[in-house]
Design an enzyme around this catalytic site. Structure first.
Site, mmCIF file in Angstrom:
data_model
loop_
_atom_site.group_PDB
_atom_site.id
_atom_site.type_symbol
_atom_site.label_atom_id
_atom_site.label_comp_id
_atom_site.label_asym_id
_atom_site.label_seq_id
_atom_site.Cartn_x
_atom_site.Cartn_y
_atom_site.Cartn_z
ATOM 1 N N SER A 116 0.786 -1.229 0.000
ATOM 2 C CA SER A 116 0.000 0.000 0.000
ATOM 3 C C SER A 116 0.818 1.278 0.000
ATOM 4 C CB SER A 116 -0.979 0.009 1.179
ATOM 5 O OG SER A 116 -0.302 -0.221 2.396
ATOM 6 N N ASP A 133 -3.522 6.182 11.057
ATOM 7 C CA ASP A 133 -3.698 4.729 11.154
ATOM 8 C C ASP A 133 -2.396 4.015 11.547
ATOM 9 O OD1 ASP A 133 -3.707 3.912 7.559
ATOM 10 O OD2 ASP A 133 -2.146 4.772 8.822
ATOM 11 N N HIS A 156 0.156 3.732 7.162
ATOM 12 C CA HIS A 156 0.436 4.332 5.860
ATOM 13 C C HIS A 156 1.140 5.677 6.004
ATOM 14 C CE1 HIS A 156 -2.942 1.548 4.932
ATOM 15 N NE2 HIS A 156 -2.065 1.215 3.994
#
Length: 199
Positions: free
Chosen positions: A30, A168, A171
């Site tokens: 990601s 979070d 990321h």
């Protein structure tokens, strides 16, 4: 994250169709596909100046055509999640700004968020997809020769530790993605003579 460099002539559906391109495979998870600016599943649309479109940067779209690169460059590749800014555009802009011998940079987005490194092993779906993208165009033999000629001792690891994370805690933020792209560019520029010699 993996960043592979291929030097070859690749046909494109753009004004730069007959130019040599330095082609980079953007593989990984990601943070490579880009989660910067994505909050609660929505991308804020903010593009840092370091990630601005550049006529000398192309992107291989999911339909295997070369198009002008623009954030988010993984939008039609990593379909499992909403993507935002990743390190690819800042990397490409940075190497173009710092190496006048480069004319056109081709980015091949291959990253898929939420995957494990084991899912990228030879023979897996993600590995096969990456190889298929690398083989797009009429230069299969050249690409294969470069892939087989990879010298693993020359693989460079770019440490993202210490870069700012989104709330979070997983990321990277937009600023961190830009910094990561610049770090990738710095490593490439530093090691480019060795890469040219080995290929």
């Amino acid at each position: 994250m993996l960043l592979w460099w291929l030097k070859l002539l690749a046909h494109a559906v753009s004004p730069a169709s007959s130019q040599d391109k330095d082609i980079f495979l953007l593989a990984g998870q990601s943070n490579m596909s880009g989660q910067a600016g994505v909050i609660n599943g929505t991308w804020d649309g903010v593009i840092p100046p370091e990630c601005a479109p550049n006529p000398s940067i192309l992107c291989l779209a999911a339909n295997l055509t070369w198009v002008p690169a623009a954030e988010p460059i993984h939008k039609d590749i990593d379909g499992n999640v909403t993507v935002g800014v990743g390190p690819g555009m800042s990397f490409a802009n940075s190497i173009l700004a710092n190496d006048s011998s480069l004319d056109v940079v081709g980015l091949v987005p291959c990253a898929v968020g939420g995957t494990k490194i084991s899912q990228w092993a030879r023979g897996t779906f993600l590995y096969d997809q990456l190889v298929a993208l690398a083989r797009a165009g009429p230069f299969l033999d050249i690409v294969r020769e470069v892939q087989l000629g990879l010298d693993l001792p020359n693989v460079k690891c770019i440490d993202a530790r210490g870069l700012e994370l989104k709330p979070d805690h997983l990321h990277l933020t937009t600023a961190a993605e830009v910094q990561l792209g610049e770090r990738l560019a710095g490593s490439f520029l530093e090691n480019r003579p060795a890469l040219l010699t080995n290929n």
